[in-house]
Design an enzyme around this catalytic site. Structure first.
Site, PDB file in Angstrom:
ATOM      1  CG  PHE A 178      -2.617   4.967  -9.868  1.00  0.00           C
ATOM      2  CD1 PHE A 178      -3.360   4.439 -10.906  1.00  0.00           C
ATOM      3  CD2 PHE A 178      -1.468   5.694 -10.178  1.00  0.00           C
ATOM      4  CE1 PHE A 178      -2.972   4.619 -12.225  1.00  0.00           C
ATOM      5  CE2 PHE A 178      -1.078   5.878 -11.490  1.00  0.00           C
ATOM      6  CZ  PHE A 178      -1.840   5.341 -12.517  1.00  0.00           C
ATOM      7  CG  ASP A 179      -8.128   3.064  -4.381  1.00  0.00           C
ATOM      8  OD1 ASP A 179      -7.757   3.094  -3.197  1.00  0.00           O
ATOM      9  OD2 ASP A 179      -8.912   2.206  -4.834  1.00  0.00           O
TER      10      ASP A 179
END
Length: 482
Positions: A178-179
């Site tokens: 995930f960013d």
């Protein structure tokens, strides 16, 4: 027969002709009636299932999968594909360009162009047209109806999947990266502090300089600064954007930088006192930007972004599904770790530039199939490098949305859980359909050979199997799979 294709029409022709020749008129009539009914029901079911996703997708795709070297394929913009190049179209995907079939066979849904109610069979030498749908290549109706139904179900929940193969591959994922900003957080940070570090410039000037620089960036942190620091904007000359670092420009003849912690280190402008001031904010999960000129740091600006309401629940459910979660963030280590602990994420890799996110995805891919979730321009390389790229559709940049394989339209991380579960359920239904179709046909072939069933009973069983497969596949449209 003239075209040399052995398909269901040829088989029905042989069956009816054979029944006529041996004098079984009722059986011939039954074959034709059941076949017509099954074809009509199949066409109706498939057309209804496609309607939901046809409204979401553009008629012709913007990318084409082109053979760059023998056995190697790369996605290229349609406008860049030269005449004569070899393009591969997977089942469930749209044909990107007008062309001629080189190899393989399938059924192409041309209803959007020609209005034909049934897919048209295509084989070597046949023309195909941009925007038409490659319905299937796999086991006649066992696979396409199931995939189209699953794609429809996903679309109804705000998950746009750019092809059936991504739905199939999602069940294989073991790591999901995930960013941070805009993906696990709302992407709407607010200004928490504006602290003057160097008093040689009036605070009003500092606020105006910071706002003028921040106003030239679309990054969520910059937008928060620009919105909070209202007032007149000054012209910014020689603007330079440093991905994963910040931006710089000339304002009123002075070279200024709006830099993150990493860039400040690289510029050699960090001091022990400044480190202590930044740590106070970073330990609270805030992201720190620093306004600096050529002589040193002028001001510290801290913003805070709240986690998405469903982020923690999504991470917990992904872990229960057997996936490992990783955060790949350009933010500083303390801020990233604070959020990761709050959400229950397994690993954190912080202060990453866009190319370093791609390197991290490549390393994770070497361990296990990996997906990437992001929303910004900086995430595009990692989205492209992952086995499946997921983009947040509402807050995401155009670049991220175009690069990704799956788009979550409402930005809810729980949709990722839905996607994994739907993929696994779809593959289970596919296995059921294939086993059902092959098993029943094999049984009746044997019974027919030993004379235990009549022709019309065998045909009825065959058509009945088709209807069962269609009905089983269509269950995915309305079934609860979350």
């Amino acid at each position: 027969m003239r075209q040399g294709r052995l398909n269901i029409n040829a088989l029905m022709t042989v069956a009816v002709t054979g029944a006529f020749l041996i004098g079984h008129w009722p059986e011939a009539a039954m074959v034709m009636a059941l076949y017509a009914l099954a074809e009509a029901l199949e066409a109706r079911a498939a057309d209804r299932a496609r309607q939901a996703i046809q409204a979401l997708l553009q008629l012709a795709p913007e990318l084409a999968r082109v053979e760059t070297q023998p056995g190697e394929w790369e996605q290229l913009p349609v406008a860049d594909v030269e005449v004569g190049r070899l393009v591969r179209v997977e089942p469930g995907e749209r044909v990107p360009l007008d062309g001629v079939v080189r190899s393989g066979s399938s059924a192409i849904n041309q209803a959007s162009l020609t209005g034909e109610s049934l897919p048209v069979e295509k084989a070597g030498g046949d023309p195909v047209f941009a925007g038409t749908l490659n319905s299937w290549g796999a086991l006649v109706i066992a696979t396409p109806v199931t995939l189209v139904s699953a794609l429809t179900a996903a679309a109804r929940r705000g998950i746009v999947i750019k092809g059936g193969r991504y739905l199939e591959q999602a069940r294989q994922l073991r790591i999901l990266a995930f960013d941070k900003t805009g993906t696990l957080t709302t992407g709407r940070p607010s200004l928490e502090a504006f602290e003057v570090i160097d008093g040689r410039v009036p605070v009003a000037h500092l606020r105006q300089w910071a706002a003028s620089l921040a106003d030239r960036s679309e990054h969520p942190i910059s937008r928060a600064i620009a919105v909070a620091l209202d007032g007149a904007r000054l012209p910014v000359e020689a603007l330079e954007v440093q991905g994963g670092r910040g931006l710089s420009g000339v304002v009123q003849g002075r070279r200024l930088r709006l830099a993150n912690h990493r860039w400040l280190h690289e510029l050699g402008l960090c001091t022990p006192e400044l480190e202590a001031a930044m740590q106070l904010h970073e330990d609270q999960g805030r992201s720190v930007s620093l306004l600096a000129d050529e002589q040193g740091v002028l001001a510290l600006i801290a913003v805070a972004d709240q986690p998405r309401p469903t982020a923690a629940a999504a991470i917990a459910q992904l872990r229960r599904l057997g996936l490992q979660t990783v955060m790949l963030s350009g933010d500083n280590q303390r801020t990233a770790e604070t959020l990761a602990r709050r959400l229950g994420i397994d690993q954190v890799r912080s202060e990453l530039l866009p190319e370093q996110k791609l390197e991290a995805i490549t390393a994770l891919q070497a361990q296990a199939p990996t997906g990437m979730v992001g929303d910004g321009i900086n995430d595009a390389p990692a989205l492209a490098g992952a086995q499946i790229g997921f983009a947040m559709g509402a807050a995401g940049s155009d670049t991220a949305i175009e690069t990704a394989d799956v788009v979550v339209m409402d930005d809810d991380p729980l949709r990722l859980v839905d996607m994994i579960r739907l993929s696994r359920r779809t593959m289970a239904v596919l296995a059921q359909n294939i086993a059902l179709a092959v098993g029943i046909k094999a049984i009746f072939v044997l019974l027919t050979l030993i004379g235990s069933v009549s022709m019309w009973q065998a045909v009825f069983a065959d058509m009945g199997t088709s209807l069962l497969v269609i009905a089983n596949g269509l269950r995915l449209r309305s079934q609860r799979w979350s």
